[in-house]
Write a protein that holds these residues in place. Structure first.
Motif, short mmCIF file in Angstrom:
data_model
loop_
_atom_site.label_atom_id
_atom_site.label_comp_id
_atom_site.label_asym_id
_atom_site.label_seq_id
_atom_site.Cartn_x
_atom_site.Cartn_y
_atom_site.Cartn_z
N THR A 92 0.53 -1.53 0.08
CA THR A 92 -0.15 0.10 -0.37
C THR A 92 1.07 1.16 0.11
O THR A 92 2.07 1.23 0.27
N VAL A 93 0.86 2.15 -0.52
CA VAL A 93 0.69 3.69 -0.81
C VAL A 93 -0.21 4.75 -0.38
O VAL A 93 -1.12 4.87 -0.75
N SER A 94 0.46 5.71 0.80
CA SER A 94 0.23 6.97 1.31
C SER A 94 0.91 7.80 1.24
O SER A 94 1.96 7.13 1.59
N ILE A 95 -0.09 8.65 0.79
CA ILE A 95 0.75 9.97 0.90
C ILE A 95 0.02 11.41 1.12
O ILE A 95 -0.47 11.42 1.32
N ALA A 96 1.01 11.65 2.40
CA ALA A 96 0.51 12.33 3.28
C ALA A 96 0.92 13.65 2.94
O ALA A 96 -0.04 14.61 3.09
N ASP A 97 1.76 14.36 2.21
CA ASP A 97 1.97 16.08 1.76
C ASP A 97 2.00 15.74 0.27
O ASP A 97 3.59 15.42 -0.19
N ARG A 98 0.84 16.08 -0.59
CA ARG A 98 1.23 15.69 -1.87
C ARG A 98 1.88 17.23 -2.74
O ARG A 98 2.40 16.70 -3.58
N GLU A 99 2.18 18.59 -2.01
CA GLU A 99 2.90 18.84 -2.47
C GLU A 99 4.50 18.66 -2.92
O GLU A 99 5.06 19.00 -3.23
N LEU A 100 4.88 18.28 -1.53
CA LEU A 100 6.43 17.47 -1.65
C LEU A 100 6.25 16.37 -2.45
O LEU A 100 7.83 16.37 -2.99
N CYS A 101 5.15 15.33 -2.75
CA CYS A 101 5.26 14.15 -3.47
C CYS A 101 4.18 14.66 -3.89
O CYS A 101 2.75 13.32 -3.65
N ARG B 82 6.15 11.30 4.05
CA ARG B 82 5.25 11.99 5.15
C ARG B 82 6.88 13.12 5.41
O ARG B 82 7.39 12.70 5.02
N ARG B 83 6.05 13.81 6.11
CA ARG B 83 7.19 15.06 6.72
C ARG B 83 7.86 14.11 8.03
O ARG B 83 7.44 13.63 8.84
N ALA B 84 8.81 14.62 8.48
CA ALA B 84 9.44 13.74 9.72
C ALA B 84 9.28 14.32 10.97
O ALA B 84 8.92 16.40 10.50
N HIS B 85 9.26 14.11 11.65
CA HIS B 85 9.06 14.62 13.05
C HIS B 85 10.08 15.57 13.43
O HIS B 85 11.29 15.02 12.89
N ASP B 86 9.92 16.77 14.17
CA ASP B 86 11.22 16.94 14.94
C ASP B 86 11.76 16.24 15.38
O ASP B 86 11.30 16.35 16.57
N GLU C 176 0.25 5.92 -6.59
CA GLU C 176 -0.14 6.81 -5.54
C GLU C 176 0.16 8.16 -6.74
O GLU C 176 1.12 8.80 -6.68
N CYS C 177 -0.78 8.84 -7.63
CA CYS C 177 -0.78 9.66 -8.81
C CYS C 177 -1.57 11.02 -8.72
O CYS C 177 -2.97 10.74 -7.87
N HIS C 178 -0.78 12.05 -8.19
CA HIS C 178 -1.31 13.44 -8.24
C HIS C 178 -0.88 14.56 -8.98
O HIS C 178 -0.84 15.59 -9.04
N VAL C 179 -0.09 13.90 -10.41
CA VAL C 179 0.75 14.72 -10.87
C VAL C 179 -0.47 15.56 -11.85
O VAL C 179 -2.11 15.41 -12.02
N GLN C 180 -0.56 16.78 -12.26
CA GLN C 180 -1.06 17.98 -12.96
C GLN C 180 -1.07 17.13 -14.91
O GLN C 180 -0.46 16.79 -15.02
N PRO C 181 -2.14 17.15 -15.46
CA PRO C 181 -1.68 16.74 -16.70
C PRO C 181 -1.18 17.58 -17.55
O PRO C 181 -0.67 19.17 -17.16
N PRO C 182 -0.09 17.09 -19.01
CA PRO C 182 0.64 18.13 -19.32
C PRO C 182 0.52 19.49 -19.59
O PRO C 182 -0.43 19.82 -20.17
N ALA C 183 0.99 19.99 -19.59
CA ALA C 183 0.75 21.59 -20.07
C ALA C 183 0.40 21.54 -21.50
O ALA C 183 1.39 21.36 -22.39
N LYS C 184 0.14 23.09 -21.66
CA LYS C 184 -0.23 22.98 -23.30
C LYS C 184 -0.18 24.30 -23.34
O LYS C 184 -0.47 26.00 -22.90
N VAL C 185 1.36 24.41 -24.89
CA VAL C 185 2.01 26.18 -25.22
C VAL C 185 1.04 26.52 -26.21
O VAL C 185 1.44 25.69 -27.40
#
Length: 809
Positions: A211-220, A286-290, A401-410
């Motif tokens: 199983t894969v769980s991403i707690a911080d999708r901005e960093l991963c 996840r982020r590390a604990h202090d 576990e994927c939360h990537v934005q679709p390809p950009a268009k120019v």
């Protein structure tokens, strides 16, 4: 980045020479810094079987071996400690060349003849291992030419690639560029396509075990994993070891070598976990604990903080995301199941982690640059190699576990492209180039294309990025050297820019050298000039992600950088330093620490000998009066009316040797800066004898006081007359006070006032000084009479007596 010529040939299926490929790479914007010829074909090196091992009669550390090389059996004296009967080893026969200059000859070692050499891995250029013979698999046929197992010769390109092109840190990335050039420009071959990755999966789904769980999708934003079971840990094949070694990586075992091999092939970092060490089969990003601690693969314990990202299971952190794995999940000789990680991580976050921990790796270098696009392909390639080379079975499917934005268009305008490049790029040319590089291209009416950015091209966000790709592939040499020019009406310089240029010209002409210091400095520079912690300038603009502590704040003052220049020059033996700098200071607004203003400032520093020792006498050192003279010269040339007034000493400066610089503007007098001598205690810390004069002026204030119009007067045609006056005044009366008193006399014909002597002593009395001035008088239209001169001079003397209580001597 080191790239293998033979590897590129395999990927592209071409027969170019190394020189031809080097030319193509350079044309594509990848400068070839070096082209290294590595090794040579393994001529007369074959596989041999050790039939007998006997102790050398004259040497304890040598053995006399009988080795079957297929066509014959050779007697070979060997010094390897691991030689044993039954081993299959590489044998260099007589006439073989190894390591460039080493030629194998018939020899006699301690009285015993030897007819060849059994080889270690480093002698063949396969690895750096010299602890013993390179032992081959028992199934390797005796007499097999070693060149058929490993290519002995290669050429290695050392490429200089752009930081925003992480896709070029791989052989597939470079091959894609070469294939695009050949397909579009040379009309040979096809655009590059990723190789097929066939392998057999089991019926059991990996998702049932992992199983894969991403707690911080901005960093991963993405984490993919595959599970491979039943692997056998051992050495990787010789061809893989050789390729890794030549490209700067140390072979370890088949599993680790496979992840490194795929890194060099696809450019996407992977990590292999011992699956038995992953509690419950669950991966949590996840982020590390202090204060959380973990031991990385290099054996060091790391203290983490909440800004760092870790890969964890349900109990503990098992890797420092994007940087290095943990020792608690390392692949060992006992590992029989491997979890392959392939992920995307936030580049700035990885960079901060690397800087804080001082821990860089091949993986972090790529993640810092934002590598994207081939995570799944790289993961599948590693699974294929583990299946083929380690006997593993690959469980069905990939846990993604994927939360990537679709390809950009120019939107790509061909007319704007022409305006940028200076040459026309047709729709067919642009479509061919961009398509060959992996972009999706569709026509969008006349003169425009809709382009879908390729996943691996993290550097592309605007149409001009696409124009650059067209220019690279089609060739910069196709851009016309004659560019259309259009005459435009000249525009007057902004006042601040005019002053900047004039100040630079004046001070350079006065013998000063211009300094160009970074806008980002260290707080230690402020300490070095004695700036206290409570000083307003200490509320500096801090950088959120500095590249180093030495460049962690935006400079609030210019002169600390000039003092650092002084220190460096003294360390190099300089006897005189004359510097100025025009740059921006960043000052806090309202002291809130959040809002800052930029101020264009002039900084100046004078130290050491202004005139060296010679036949004319001893050397003369700079002091504050020299600095004042330079500023007065500059301001006078700028058309500003300036005065120097005594001022209270700033922190870090000599008390009593400080002045403010005042200029008249808009009918009032404004302070535009200051000048002073550094505190002698600071100079002693710098090992700088004598005095150091430092000044700072606000150029915006100088602009207001200066005049763009210059007035000139003819050279005088009539002689001048001088009168000297000596008088006693209070010690606290300054030169500026004297000049003000003289000016108040409004004496006719007074042209110049010069101080030429100061005396303090018992004859004068305590708290007083005797000064002597020379007054110069001149009329523009005639020679003055003695009566006219005396009358004007008496007016000056009366003003001194009335304004300063001067006692004329």
């Amino acid at each position: 980045m080191r790239i293998s010529y033979t590897w590129l040939k395999e990927l592209l299926g071409i027969d170019c020479t190394p020189g031809q490929l080097a030319d193509i790479l350079t044309r594509l914007g990848m400068a070839v810094d070096a082209l290294e010829h590595f090794g040579a074909p393994y001529d007369k090196v074959v596989v041999g079987e050790v039939l007998d091992v006997a102790k050398h009669p004259q040497a304890d550390k040598l053995s006399v071996c009988m080795v079957n090389v297929g066509a014959e059996t050779l007697q070979i004296v060997c010094g390897a400690p691991n030689v044993a009967v039954g081993q299959h080893v590489p044998v260099a026969c007589i006439g073989a060349k190894l390591g460039g200059d080493l030629v194998i000859k018939k020899s006699k070692l301690r009285g015993v003849e030897s007819f060849g050499m059994c080889c270690a891995a480093d002698e063949l250029g396969i690895s750096g291992d010299h602890e013993g013979l390179l032992v081959l698999g028992p199934a390797t046929p005796v007499g097999t030419p070693f060149e058929s197992l490993v290519h002995g010769e290669d050429w290695l390109f050392e490429l200089d690639t752009a930081n925003n092109r992480p896709d070029l840190l791989s052989h597939i990335g470079v091959a894609r560029e070469i294939a695009a050039y050949r397909a579009v420009v040379e009309q040979s071959g096809k655009p590059f396509a990723l190789p097929a990755i066939p392998f057999v999966e089991t019926q059991e789904a990996a998702a049932k075990r992992v199983t894969v769980s991403i707690a911080d999708r901005e960093l991963c934003p993405r984490y993919a994993a595959r599970l491979v079971e039943g692997i056998a840990i051992g050495p990787s094949p010789l061809w893989m070891q050789a390729r890794l070694y030549r490209l700067g990586m140390r072979p370890i075992n088949n599993i680790v070598d496979i992840t490194n091999y795929v890194l060099l092939e696809y450019g996407h970092p992977l990590h292999a976990f011992d699956f038995a060490c992953i509690a419950g089969g669950g991966i949590i990003v996840r982020r590390a604990h202090d204060g959380e601690a973990m031991t990385t693969l290099d054996g060091a314990e790391r203290k983490l903080d909440a800004d760092m990202l870790v890969i964890a299971d349900r109990e503990k952190a098992v890797a420092l995301a994007g940087v290095m794995g943990g020792a608690n999940s390392e692949v060992t000789d006992r590992t029989n199941a491997v979890l392959i990680e392939s992920a995307y991580f936030n580049g700035p976050n990885i960079r901060r982690t690397v800087k804080r921990l001082g821990l860089a790796s091949q993986a972090s270098m790529r993640f810092e640059r934002g590598v994207r696009g081939v995570a799944i392909e790289a993961c599948n390639r590693a699974a294929q190699l583990m299946h083929d080379l380690a006997g593993g079975t690959v469980l069905k499917g990939i846990v993604d576990e994927c939360h990537v934005q679709p390809p950009a268009k120019v939107s790509f305008s061909l007319s704007r492209c022409k305006g940028l490049l200076g040459r026309e790029v047709t729709a067919d040319e642009a479509t061919a180039v961009l398509g060959a590089l992996g972009f999706g291209v569709a026509r969008a009416g006349t003169g425009a294309l809709d382009v879908t950015v390729a996943g691996h091209r993290v550097d592309v966000s605007e149409w001009n990025d696409l124009a650059e790709d067209c220019a690279r592939v089609l060739g910069y040499d196709t851009i016309p050297t004659v560019v259309e020019t259009h005459l435009v009406e000249s525009v007057a310089l902004a006042p601040i820019e005019r002053i900047r240029r004039e100040v630079t010209s004046i001070l350079s002409g006065a013998g000063l050298m211009e300094a160009c210091n970074p806008s980002m400095v260290s707080p230690a520079q402020l300490d070095a000039v004695g700036l206290p912690a409570a000083a307003p300038e200490r509320t500096a603009a801090m950088l959120a992600n500095p590249s180093s502590f030495d460049q962690s704040i935006m400079r609030p003052l210019l002169y600390p950088g000039l003092v650092e220049n002084l220190r460096l020059n003294i360390a190099q033996g300089a006897k005189s330093v004359r510097l100025f700098e025009v740059g921006r200071e960043y000052r806090p607004v309202n002291g809130d620490g959040r809002t800052f203003s930029e101020r264009e400032t002039l900084g100046m520093l004078l130290w050491g000998d202004k005139l060296g020792k010679g036949w004319w006498g001893d050397e003369m050192a700079f002091d504050i009066h020299d600095g004042i003279g330079v500023l007065q010269l500059m301001l006078r040339r700028l058309g500003a009316t300036a005065k120097m007034k005594p001022a209270e000493a700033r922190d870090g400066f000599h008390p009593g040797r400080m002045a403010s610089v005042e200029c008249a503007a808009d009918g009032a007098v404004h302070t535009v800066g200051w000048i002073g001598e550094l505190d002698p205690r600071l100079l002693r810390a710098l090992d700088a004898p004598g005095r150091a004069v430092v000044a700072e002026l606000d150029l915006a204030g100088v602009v207001k006081a200066s005049s763009a119009l210059r007035s000139y007067k003819p050279l005088p045609r009539y002689p001048a007359a001088t009168r000297d006056v000596s008088f006693v005044i209070a010690d606290e009366v300054s030169h500026a006070n004297v000049l003000d008193a003289v000016a108040s006399a409004r004496a006719s014909f007074l042209e110049r006032t010069e101080l030429f002597d100061i005396y303090r002593g018992e004859q004068i009395g305590a708290g007083k000084k005797s000064v002597a001035y020379r007054m110069t008088y001149r009329a523009p239209d005639r020679t003055l009479t003695d009566e006219e001169i005396d009358k004007a001079h008496q007016a000056v003397v009366r003003a001194l007596q009335e304004k300063l209580s001067a006692q004329v001597r």
